[in-house]
Design an enzyme around this catalytic site. Structure first.
Site: not given
Length: 453
Positions: A53, A127-128, A142, A318, A324, A337, A341
């Site tokens: 990612f 996404e952000s 992102c 998430f 976030s 954010h 991983e």
């Protein structure tokens, strides 16, 4: 930050609360087993996702007037809300939310929840983040989102709803990507992004800051000195009146009005995050509840809630991992954010909250303490810090006196136009790169740190 496998679109207004799992559950799995094959099959819209990612965001900031008092809605379809902030909305804040949602669809992200106060509307995205002031907007995305493709639509929205024939000032920036080849074609290289921006803003300027063979930062600036903006990708070139958010007077809609803006923004971009601390950013770490309740638990247990304890926040945990947050305090925002991983860990922190009742970002000691507090939450190995400060943003007298004592002795500089002082040493980190840029209307201070293990 990770997107839901099937996110809710349309901006459901989650109540930011202290509900949720208050206790960190015992986990038998190690970090690698928590990182499932589906982790991150969400922060990208591309087919054939490989599992790596792209956390580093693309950041766009567009101004259409020098301050909020100069932005007036002229469209016939103003968004009329029934919340407690309805009477405070002017300018871009009156654009119907369906219009913003359609624009965000072009970027390939969706609204998860919203948070507002008297000054700002914030949108937490798949996404952000997206922040809307009366006179400007900040869009941060992102993954493999196609942020720059939104600019022609944003310019069109500003014409329709503000009568603004062009942007007053444009900023685009991003850290170097981890996986540039996975981006859509436009975003696969800085050269392609600059070419696209130059077609829209012929007088724009692009910079690469930091070491090219290490982590570095890209920034593109346009205005306010530019008089002509070529909106060739959305229409024909248009004439733009000169406006400066750092000058004493600005022109908009043919009227001369004062600019009262005091603009300073700090970004902290982190990689190589501490795996143990990142356990909180997985579902089942701080909370077993996805969404707002899980996000609130992460805030409390990670120490994030201590950064701005009096702010209103909207956060999201998430599935299966990622976090976030948008936060509002006064006329400022902050946003966080996290991609936890281990093979692509990344966290970003951005804020323009400064002044009354909070740390003053004009003070290098305050910036030092902010960086130390944020890095304690995430334990990164590598840290990039940027401070963007308007040339005429007034610093408090104590900071101005400090600048004076350090040799900044020109009269105007003492109170308004002093360069940001050099970053104070950050506990636990070694500074590897320090850069000061003097632009026509801004100062930029950049630093790159490595953890002193």
């Amino acid at each position: 930050m990770m997107q839901l496998s099937s996110p809710t679109a349309g901006g459901a207004q989650y109540a930011v609360s202290a509900t949720g799992n208050n206790q960190r559950e015992s986990q038998a799995e190690n970090i690698q087993s928590l990182c499932t094959p589906t982790c991150s099959t969400n922060g990208t819209h591309s087919d054939g996702y490989t599992g790596a990612f792209e956390g580093p965001e693309k950041l766009l900031e567009m101004w259409f007037a020098a301050d909020a008092g100069m932005a007036h809605h002229v469209g016939s379809d103003a968004h009329i809300s029934s919340d407690e902030w309805a009477e405070h909305r002017t300018g871009l804040r009156l654009v119907p939310r369906t219009v913003w949602s359609d624009m965000l669809d072009m970027v390939h992200c969706q609204v998860l929840s919203t948070l507002s106060n008297a000054h700002i509307d914030s949108y937490l995205l798949s996404e952000s983040s997206f922040f809307v002031y009366p006179h400007k907007l900040v869009l941060k995305t992102c993954g493999t989102t196609t942020l720059l493709y939104a600019i022609p639509r944003i310019l069109s929205i500003a014409r329709e709803h503000l009568g603004a024939m062009c942007a007053h000032q444009v900023f685009y920036s991003r850290k170097n990507f981890m996986y540039p080849d996975q981006q859509e074609e436009l975003h696969q290289s800085w050269a392609k992004e600059v070419a696209y921006l130059d077609a829209l803003f012929p007088d724009g300027a692009a910079y690469l800051i930091g070491k090219t063979n290490r982590d570095h930062w890209h920034v593109y600036l346009s205005g306010p000195e530019s008089e002509t903006v070529s909106n060739s990708l959305a229409g024909s070139p248009v004439l733009c009146p000169q406006m400066s958010r750092s000058s004493s007077q600005s022109t908009v809609h043919g009227m001369m009005q004062p600019s009262t803006s005091s603009d300073i923004t700090v970004e902290i971009l982190m990689t190589g995050l501490d795996a143990e601390r990142m356990r909180l950013m997985y579902l089942g770490g701080a909370s077993t509840e996805e969404g707002a309740a899980g996000g609130a638990a992460v805030e409390r247990l990670s120490g994030i809630s201590d950064i701005y304890p009096n702010a209103a926040t909207d956060s999201y945990l998430f599935t299966p991992c990622g976090f976030s947050l948008n936060g509002l305090q006064g006329d400022g925002y902050f946003t966080i954010h996290v991609t936890p991983e281990p093979h692509c860990s990344y966290a970003s922190f951005e804020t323009n909250v400064s002044g009354s009742g909070v740390r003053n970002l004009h003070d290098p000691q305050a910036t030092k303490h902010l960086v130390e507090q944020v890095t304690r939450v995430f334990g990164p190995k590598f840290v990039t810090v940027t401070v963007f400060k308007a040339r005429a943003a007034e610093a408090p007298q104590s900071v101005a006196d400090n600048a004076w004592e350090n040799g900044v002795k020109d009269g105007p500089a003492k109170t308004a136009d002093a360069a940001p002082l050099s970053f104070a040493p950050v506990d636990g980190y070694k500074a590897m790169d320090r850069v000061l840029y003097e632009f026509d209307h801004y100062w930029l201070r950049y630093a790159y740190y490595i953890r002193a293990d």
